[in-house]
Write an enzyme that holds these catalytic residues in place. Structure first.
Site, PDB file in Angstrom:
ATOM      1  N   ARG B  50       0.856  -1.194   0.000  1.00 15.95           N
ATOM      2  CA  ARG B  50       0.000   0.000   0.000  1.00 15.95           C
ATOM      3  C   ARG B  50       0.887   1.238   0.000  1.00 15.95           C
ATOM      4  O   ARG B  50       2.052   1.188   0.399  1.00 15.95           O
ATOM      5  CB  ARG B  50      -0.914   0.008   1.208  1.00 15.95           C
ATOM      6  CG  ARG B  50      -0.170  -0.007   2.531  1.00 15.95           C
ATOM      7  CD  ARG B  50      -1.120  -0.157   3.708  1.00 15.95           C
ATOM      8  NE  ARG B  50      -1.567  -1.527   3.844  1.00 15.95           N
ATOM      9  CZ  ARG B  50      -2.367  -1.972   4.826  1.00 15.95           C
ATOM     10  NH1 ARG B  50      -2.810  -1.135   5.753  1.00 15.95           N
ATOM     11  NH2 ARG B  50      -2.743  -3.229   4.884  1.00 15.95           N
ATOM     12  N   ASP B  52       0.678   5.368   1.310  1.00 12.45           N
ATOM     13  CA  ASP B  52      -0.136   6.244   2.160  1.00 12.45           C
ATOM     14  C   ASP B  52      -0.736   7.419   1.384  1.00 12.45           C
ATOM     15  O   ASP B  52      -0.319   7.715   0.268  1.00 12.45           O
ATOM     16  CB  ASP B  52       0.740   6.826   3.274  1.00 12.45           C
ATOM     17  CG  ASP B  52       0.799   5.888   4.468  1.00 12.45           C
ATOM     18  OD1 ASP B  52       0.026   4.922   4.503  1.00 12.45           O
ATOM     19  OD2 ASP B  52       1.631   6.142   5.358  1.00 12.45           O
ATOM     20  N   TYR B 110      12.290   3.013  -3.454  1.00 10.22           N
ATOM     21  CA  TYR B 110      11.527   4.236  -3.202  1.00 10.22           C
ATOM     22  C   TYR B 110      12.419   5.438  -3.490  1.00 10.22           C
ATOM     23  O   TYR B 110      13.648   5.368  -3.344  1.00 10.22           O
ATOM     24  CB  TYR B 110      11.099   4.324  -1.731  1.00 10.22           C
ATOM     25  CG  TYR B 110       9.892   3.495  -1.389  1.00 10.22           C
ATOM     26  CD1 TYR B 110       8.608   4.025  -1.523  1.00 10.22           C
ATOM     27  CD2 TYR B 110      10.028   2.197  -0.913  1.00 10.22           C
ATOM     28  CE1 TYR B 110       7.488   3.266  -1.186  1.00 10.22           C
ATOM     29  CE2 TYR B 110       8.911   1.427  -0.593  1.00 10.22           C
ATOM     30  CZ  TYR B 110       7.649   1.976  -0.733  1.00 10.22           C
ATOM     31  OH  TYR B 110       6.539   1.229  -0.413  1.00 10.22           O
ATOM     32  N   ARG B 197      10.093   7.349   5.084  1.00 10.71           N
ATOM     33  CA  ARG B 197       9.825   8.709   5.577  1.00 10.71           C
ATOM     34  C   ARG B 197      10.516   8.978   6.921  1.00 10.71           C
ATOM     35  O   ARG B 197      10.957  10.090   7.188  1.00 10.71           O
ATOM     36  CB  ARG B 197       8.313   8.946   5.671  1.00 10.71           C
ATOM     37  CG  ARG B 197       7.655   8.991   4.278  1.00 10.71           C
ATOM     38  CD  ARG B 197       6.134   8.903   4.340  1.00 10.71           C
ATOM     39  NE  ARG B 197       5.579   9.989   5.130  1.00 10.71           N
ATOM     40  CZ  ARG B 197       4.285  10.040   5.498  1.00 10.71           C
ATOM     41  NH1 ARG B 197       3.447   9.071   5.146  1.00 10.71           N
ATOM     42  NH2 ARG B 197       3.853  11.055   6.204  1.00 10.71           N
TER      43      ARG B 197
END
Lengths: 246, 246
Positions: B50, B52, B110, B197
């Site tokens: 998933r 966010d 990422y 993050r």
């Protein structure tokens, strides 16, 4: 009075172009209001040139006269705090009172961007005209070379152009390609209404094989808008840079 | 039944993340609906992971089973015609029935992007976290090197992580800089909730001088979320690429 010059950047997507008009919601309106909120003065903003609805600017240059005594190095930060996220002041300096952002502009560069990939890059969809066709880049580059120099650009000007002379000098025009993403950079002493977009629309005909580079040159020389291609979509166009003598 | 795999790209700005949830307006909802409009089937979409709210994807991978006999080379174009401009299918292929986009993902990359310039680039404001501070890049790069290898990443996982094991293997982590625009690319066999993050938020502390590279390593080894920095803003994060064995 002082004369303040600024370099500004904006995403044109949601605005009705740069210049104030009855329909409202222009970049000029938003800037004028932010300056009013900051200084209490209703200034008259002069831009290097207007940009149409949907057209972007990386380095638009404006100037305006005002009485405010705010130190020049505070202007950018103070205005950015009062502007929406899609308009930003990059730089501010003080110029002689007779400086005029349009009359004194010596050279401008525009960029037109195209995405020729089958599926558009979602991150650039507001900046890049999606045109998923195989294009003949060597022929497009050959056509572009015809623009260099001083010419009457009537064929590549909107019929709504109100300029007395359509003679302009183009000093550079280059087309770059990176994995199907094209960037046309074109530099000249001035541009007519819709000129870059009509050049791009005609160049796409060359790319597709509807025209050859020699046809492009013939169209330029004919001084007849009806022979040129369509006006390419506004969202692919960005006013890239404006150069002044000082 | 067939098992269809797709590589998709989306701008996360206006969505409540990838995965369907009661609040609605997720990428999964929009995809499921487009597939329903195309095929009449209510499929169950499985993603590589998933993302966010606000997080983007350049190369998210999904799969779903369906009975539709639409040829595989028609899917991308047909779905793109039924999807909003900020979601695009880049590729579709047919995979064995036991393929699972999450379980079979071997490696993910990422990207986290930052704009350290004084004024944010208006064209990237939805993709790039604006952090106008001078940063110590050599120290940040040294800190990053501590991540390479197999570690328990509890310090860099949200307290809401439900995973049994927090051990992951990071194979590459590099930080690039171009005129104040930073790109962190990080590749591993899997990532915990908010992991990239939180790594970025902690790395910014290193960049600012609040921590040294050795502190960063010490925080990783402590397996304590409370020692690490804040979770960096979602809009700077993009799921860049997912790699499978086949």
């Amino acid at each position: 009075m002082r004369n303040i010059r600024m370099v500004i950047s904006y995403v044109g997507t949601t605005y009705h172009g740069f210049q104030t008009q009855p329909i409202g919601n222009t970049v000029q309106d938003v800037l004028t209001k932010a300056i009013y909120v900051l200084t209490g003065e209703k200034v008259h903003i002069i831009a290097s040139g207007r940009t149409d609805a949907g057209v972007h600017a990386r380095g638009q240059v404006i100037n305006f006269q005002c009485a405010s005594r705010i130190p020049i190095d505070r202007w950018a930060l103070a205005l950015n705090a009062r502007l929406p996220d899609d308009i930003a002041v990059l730089k501010a300096d003080e110029v002689p009172l007779d400086f005029h952002a349009s009359y004194n502009a010596r050279q401008k560069t525009y960029r037109y961007t195209i995405d020729t990939n089958k599926f558009a890059d979602v991150f650039e969809r507001n900046y890049r005209f999606h045109y998923p066709m195989p294009l003949r880049l060597p022929e497009m580059r050959e056509a572009l070379s015809a623009l260099i120099g001083t010419h009457d650009f009537t064929s590549f000007a909107s019929l709504r152009s109100t300029k007395v002379s359509h003679v302009r000098t183009i000093s550079d025009a280059k087309l770059m390609d990176s994995e199907g993403k094209l960037e046309l950079f074109i530099t000249g002493d001035g541009f007519l209404y819709n000129m870059v977009r009509i050049i791009m629309g005609t160049l796409l005909w060359v790319g597709e094989g509807k025209l050859d580079a020699s046809d492009f040159k013939r169209i330029l020389e004919a001084k007849d808008r009806s022979l040129a291609g369509p006006t390419a979509m506004s969202h692919g166009l960005t006013l890239w840079e404006v150069v002044y003598d000082n």
